[in-house]
Design a protein around this motif. Structure first.
Motif, PDB file in Angstrom:
ATOM      1  N   ILE A  13       0.870  -1.169   0.000  1.00  0.00           N
ATOM      2  CA  ILE A  13       0.000   0.000   0.000  1.00  0.00           C
ATOM      3  C   ILE A  13       0.908   1.220   0.000  1.00  0.00           C
ATOM      4  O   ILE A  13       1.912   1.248   0.720  1.00  0.00           O
ATOM      5  CB  ILE A  13      -0.909   0.005   1.239  1.00  0.00           C
ATOM      6  N   ALA A  14       0.571   2.217  -0.805  1.00  0.00           N
ATOM      7  CA  ALA A  14       1.475   3.360  -0.958  1.00  0.00           C
ATOM      8  C   ALA A  14       0.769   4.688  -0.726  1.00  0.00           C
ATOM      9  O   ALA A  14      -0.430   4.826  -0.946  1.00  0.00           O
ATOM     10  CB  ALA A  14       2.104   3.355  -2.351  1.00  0.00           C
ATOM     11  N   THR A  15       1.555   5.639  -0.283  1.00  0.00           N
ATOM     12  CA  THR A  15       1.203   7.049  -0.385  1.00  0.00           C
ATOM     13  C   THR A  15       2.190   7.662  -1.368  1.00  0.00           C
ATOM     14  O   THR A  15       3.317   7.173  -1.525  1.00  0.00           O
ATOM     15  CB  THR A  15       1.311   7.779   0.960  1.00  0.00           C
ATOM     16  N   ILE A  16       1.780   8.712  -2.039  1.00  0.00           N
ATOM     17  CA  ILE A  16       2.707   9.432  -2.910  1.00  0.00           C
ATOM     18  C   ILE A  16       2.404  10.925  -2.816  1.00  0.00           C
ATOM     19  O   ILE A  16       1.254  11.351  -2.960  1.00  0.00           O
ATOM     20  CB  ILE A  16       2.663   8.951  -4.377  1.00  0.00           C
ATOM     21  N   ALA A  17       3.431  11.692  -2.516  1.00  0.00           N
ATOM     22  CA  ALA A  17       3.338  13.154  -2.459  1.00  0.00           C
ATOM     23  C   ALA A  17       4.598  13.707  -3.108  1.00  0.00           C
ATOM     24  O   ALA A  17       5.546  12.964  -3.361  1.00  0.00           O
ATOM     25  CB  ALA A  17       3.197  13.628  -1.019  1.00  0.00           C
ATOM     26  N   HIS A  18       4.628  15.018  -3.371  1.00  0.00           N
ATOM     27  CA  HIS A  18       5.762  15.539  -4.136  1.00  0.00           C
ATOM     28  C   HIS A  18       6.504  16.652  -3.405  1.00  0.00           C
ATOM     29  O   HIS A  18       5.920  17.421  -2.636  1.00  0.00           O
ATOM     30  CB  HIS A  18       5.332  15.998  -5.530  1.00  0.00           C
ATOM     31  N   THR A  19       7.792  16.729  -3.700  1.00  0.00           N
ATOM     32  CA  THR A  19       8.678  17.698  -3.067  1.00  0.00           C
ATOM     33  C   THR A  19       9.076  18.829  -4.002  1.00  0.00           C
ATOM     34  O   THR A  19       9.800  19.737  -3.595  1.00  0.00           O
ATOM     35  CB  THR A  19       9.949  17.004  -2.553  1.00  0.00           C
ATOM     36  N   PHE A  64       3.325  15.916   2.172  1.00  0.00           N
ATOM     37  CA  PHE A  64       4.352  14.882   2.048  1.00  0.00           C
ATOM     38  C   PHE A  64       4.926  14.513   3.413  1.00  0.00           C
ATOM     39  O   PHE A  64       5.091  13.331   3.742  1.00  0.00           O
ATOM     40  CB  PHE A  64       5.481  15.348   1.123  1.00  0.00           C
ATOM     41  N   VAL A  65       5.223  15.521   4.217  1.00  0.00           N
ATOM     42  CA  VAL A  65       5.748  15.241   5.558  1.00  0.00           C
ATOM     43  C   VAL A  65       4.722  14.463   6.376  1.00  0.00           C
ATOM     44  O   VAL A  65       5.080  13.547   7.130  1.00  0.00           O
ATOM     45  CB  VAL A  65       6.160  16.553   6.253  1.00  0.00           C
ATOM     46  N   LEU A  66       3.433  14.764   6.211  1.00  0.00           N
ATOM     47  CA  LEU A  66       2.411  13.981   6.888  1.00  0.00           C
ATOM     48  C   LEU A  66       2.481  12.517   6.481  1.00  0.00           C
ATOM     49  O   LEU A  66       2.317  11.618   7.322  1.00  0.00           O
ATOM     50  CB  LEU A  66       1.016  14.524   6.560  1.00  0.00           C
ATOM     51  N   SER A  67       2.722  12.254   5.195  1.00  0.00           N
ATOM     52  CA  SER A  67       2.786  10.862   4.736  1.00  0.00           C
ATOM     53  C   SER A  67       3.939  10.121   5.395  1.00  0.00           C
ATOM     54  O   SER A  67       3.817   8.930   5.719  1.00  0.00           O
ATOM     55  CB  SER A  67       2.902  10.808   3.207  1.00  0.00           C
TER      56      SER A  67
END
Length: 477
Positions: free
Chosen positions: A88-94, A129-132
């Motif tokens: 299971i994944a999360t994806i966010a961007h920097t 992203f930091v939350l993820s």
């Protein structure tokens, strides 16, 4: 641990770690991680500043106990291995859009004001992203304490090219299997199950700049309505009339006479949500035309530009369309520049399933010819839609409802997120769609100056993410 006790544990975890979480967001916001392909090199395909944000993101992931992988600088991920390699994944961007003008706080720092965080990326998407990462860290600590692996591997993907083309995810998917399910914290609650097509293109004038207009410079990126647009013109600033939302400055002189700089101030926003915005390029066009600050050839382009800016539903470009899933198409002018002596204007269209990118190209190519402009497609991503009637989506929506009391119904948007690149993915928060009217006027939107987000929304989103992941782990994937 029963559900109530688990939620209490999550509550305490967020409270205990919140100040560190804010500092981690600050650590990423300090990097001006705008794509710079001119400085790209092996291992840094999006340029050095984007890479630095990726590096910092992976550094945080490793500090928080995840097993990290840098995928050739395109993106990265941190894993908490589970009993199964299915993940299971999360994806966010920097990465971020350019800073732009109009900030009242330091865009490369986190300013805390009246319960809000301000800074480029606090909302889109460094804060989420930091939350993820911290959601994943909760389970790192849980596994350490219980000695029991999660049923599935948990992966936090560190995206690094979302704002300018999402070239990172296809690179990833060529090398790694699809997640069983994925969500990206880069949009709105309750949950986004579909996204319009995203179409970017540009018009280049046949007209040569310089007779009266030496330079046009408006907007920062194609996918944002510009709040500022400027022109350098041959005119005596002292003789130009005042107008609402227009600033006039003496810009010196050249061998042909005096110069003036005209600045138009609109109300910016994201291209996918143009309602309530005022396009500064259109304001500038109107002033230049009304005061004859253009040659005959330049006037043709300004009339064209003014036409494009006059609507946001595509009618001005003859591309209007709507369907029952996504509603009406949107189309905005994002930037205007003087490039190699010609005017170049970009457009961003978010289109439903009732039309196609090919149809948009045909209509806008014809429109460009009518005004002496050549037309070029920059990118075209087709609409994305996932059936909202699935156990995974029900799990997320139920958790959201428990924490907010708001109706948990999936919806579609005009924006483009990473979700469109995966077979089973959605966009999930952190913005509270039901509470957007409570945001103070001084808090800017994503892609605009003074970008901000409620700390309470972020705190609540982190709790939702942790509980949602725990429940996803119990499903048969």
């Amino acid at each position: 641990m029963d559900d109530a006790a688990f939620k209490s544990h999550v509550e305490a975890y967020v409270d205990e770690n919140w100040e560190t979480i804010v500092e981690d967001i600050r650590y990423l916001v300090q990097v001006e991680s705008v794509e710079d392909l001119s400085a790209a090199e092996p291992g840094k395909p999006w340029g050095p500043k984007s890479y630095e944000a990726l590096r910092r993101g992976l550094e945080l992931a490793e500090r928080l106990g995840l097993e990290t992988t840098n995928v050739d600088g395109y993106l990265g991920f941190g894993d908490l291995p589970g009993a199964s390699k299915t993940y299971i994944a999360t994806i966010a961007h920097t990465d971020i859009v350019p800073l732009g003008l109009g900030w009242t706080v330091d865009p490369l720092d986190v300013t805390r004001k009246d319960g809000y965080l301000l800074g480029r990326g606090v909302l889109d998407d460094k804060g989420p992203f930091v939350l993820s990462l911290w959601a994943a860290h909760f389970f790192v600590e849980h596994v350490k304490k219980t000695g029991k692996l999660l049923p599935y591997t948990l992966r936090a993907i560190v995206g690094n090219n979302e704002e300018t083309g999402m070239g990172d995810v296809p690179y990833y998917l060529e090398r790694y299997p699809e997640p069983a399910f994925c969500f990206t914290p880069d949009a709105e609650f309750p949950l986004i199950c579909g996204e319009k097509g995203v179409y970017h293109a540009e018009f280049t004038s046949d007209a040569i700049a310089g007779e009266k207009i030496l330079e046009l410079d408006g907007g920062t990126v194609p996918n944002a309505i510009p709040g500022l647009a400027c022109a350098l013109v041959r005119a005596d600033a002292s003789k130009l009339p005042d107008a609402p939302h227009i600033d006039i400055e003496d810009a010196g002189a050249d061998e042909q006479g005096p110069l003036a700089r005209i600045s138009a101030h609109g109300k910016g926003g994201h291209a996918s949500m143009p309602e309530g915005t005022v396009n500064a390029i259109g304001l500038l066009d109107a002033y230049l035309l009304e005061n004859n600050l253009c040659s005959d050839a330049e006037r043709i382009f300004l009339n064209f530009s003014a036409r494009l800016c006059s609507t946001t539903d595509g009618t001005s470009a003859n591309i209007q369309s709507a369907d029952d899933k996504f509603g009406p198409l949107t189309c905005i002018s994002g930037t205007v520049r003087t490039v190699d002596g010609r005017f170049v204007q970009t457009v961003d269209s978010r289109y439903p399933t009732s039309t196609t990118g090919e149809a948009l190209t045909t209509a806008m190519t014809s429109l460009g010819k009518e005004y002496g402009c050549t037309f070029r497609v920059l990118s075209d991503a087709v609409p994305f839609y996932i059936d909202p009637n699935s156990p995974e989506i029900a799990t997320l929506l139920d958790t959201y409802h428990e924490y907010t009391g708001h109706e948990g119904t999936a919806f579609v948007i005009g924006g483009g997120t990473y979700a469109r690149h995966f077979k089973r993915a959605v966009a999930f928060g952190p913005v509270e769609r039901a509470e957007v009217d409570t945001i103070p006027a001084w808090v800017g939107a994503e892609h605009g100056p003074d970008e901000g987000v409620s700390e309470e929304w972020l705190r609540r989103a982190l709790k939702i993410y942790i509980v949602s992941i725990a429940r996803l782990m119990e499903l048969d994937l």
